[in-house]
Design an enzyme around this catalytic site. Sequence first.
Site, mmCIF file in Angstrom:
data_model
loop_
_atom_site.group_PDB
_atom_site.id
_atom_site.type_symbol
_atom_site.label_atom_id
_atom_site.label_comp_id
_atom_site.label_asym_id
_atom_site.label_seq_id
_atom_site.Cartn_x
_atom_site.Cartn_y
_atom_site.Cartn_z
ATOM 1 N N CYS A 23 0.870 -1.180 0.000
ATOM 2 C CA CYS A 23 0.000 0.000 0.000
ATOM 3 C C CYS A 23 0.907 1.230 0.000
ATOM 4 C CB CYS A 23 -0.984 -0.009 1.169
ATOM 5 S SG CYS A 23 -0.257 0.249 2.790
ATOM 6 N N THR A 24 0.414 2.341 0.474
ATOM 7 C CA THR A 24 1.192 3.574 0.434
ATOM 8 C C THR A 24 2.205 3.642 1.579
ATOM 9 O OG1 THR A 24 -0.685 4.682 -0.609
ATOM 10 C CG2 THR A 24 1.052 6.095 0.286
ATOM 11 N N THR A 27 1.347 1.200 7.008
ATOM 12 C CA THR A 27 0.924 1.259 8.411
ATOM 13 C C THR A 27 -0.545 0.873 8.579
ATOM 14 O OG1 THR A 27 0.374 3.612 8.250
ATOM 15 C CG2 THR A 27 2.598 3.048 9.042
ATOM 16 N N CYS A 28 -1.297 0.811 7.492
ATOM 17 C CA CYS A 28 -2.733 0.485 7.582
ATOM 18 C C CYS A 28 -3.058 -0.764 6.762
ATOM 19 C CB CYS A 28 -3.590 1.655 7.106
ATOM 20 S SG CYS A 28 -3.412 3.170 8.081
ATOM 21 N N ARG A 29 -3.366 -0.586 5.472
ATOM 22 C CA ARG A 29 -3.894 -1.681 4.659
ATOM 23 C C ARG A 29 -2.937 -2.855 4.496
ATOM 24 N NH1 ARG A 29 -5.388 2.056 -0.268
ATOM 25 N NH2 ARG A 29 -3.528 3.049 0.593
ATOM 26 N N ASP A 129 -8.236 3.638 1.166
ATOM 27 C CA ASP A 129 -7.316 4.035 2.231
ATOM 28 C C ASP A 129 -8.114 4.609 3.400
ATOM 29 O OD1 ASP A 129 -5.212 4.831 3.798
ATOM 30 O OD2 ASP A 129 -4.297 6.118 2.273
#
Length: 165
Positions: A23-24, A27-29, A129
């Site tokens: 992902c970007t 830290t999330c996805r 996101d």
Amino acid sequence: MAKPKNQSESASKPKKIRILFVCTGNTCRSAMAESIFKAEIKRRGLGGRFAVSSAGLSVNPGDEMNPAARAALTELGYRPHKHKSRPLTLAKAASSDLIVCMTAAHKALINLENAYTVGEITGGGDVSDPFGLPAEEYVRAARYIAYSADEVLALAENLGAHNKK
């Protein structure tokens, strides 16, 4: 005296199929995907067949998983792993059998034959996101990632088998 390893002994331990989630910021996805897939692989008894990791395209190396992402995983019954964000490197991409991108934009930036989006794999759309959005958006993203498990693992199995030929 120890017996030297022969080819049949080393062949008995097959190489794991490597899945990389991207992902970007990592830290999330993709971080949630790493936790979800590690749990799903363990639950299904496939630990000897798959290795899972994650990376990001625009990372502050060493950042921890977003607290809202950790909470979403916990809410869905997954245990968040100890996570430090990592940038995607050419070496990491090259050593992966399957790269699972959260969006078409991520895939376009990577531009490798073994990169697919979650939407391409499932027939759905991008994993939106949730960064900075309400908690339910993190849960929504995590649910979609968990939903993709059967199809992602099947594709990884097919690609891994193809790469071993």
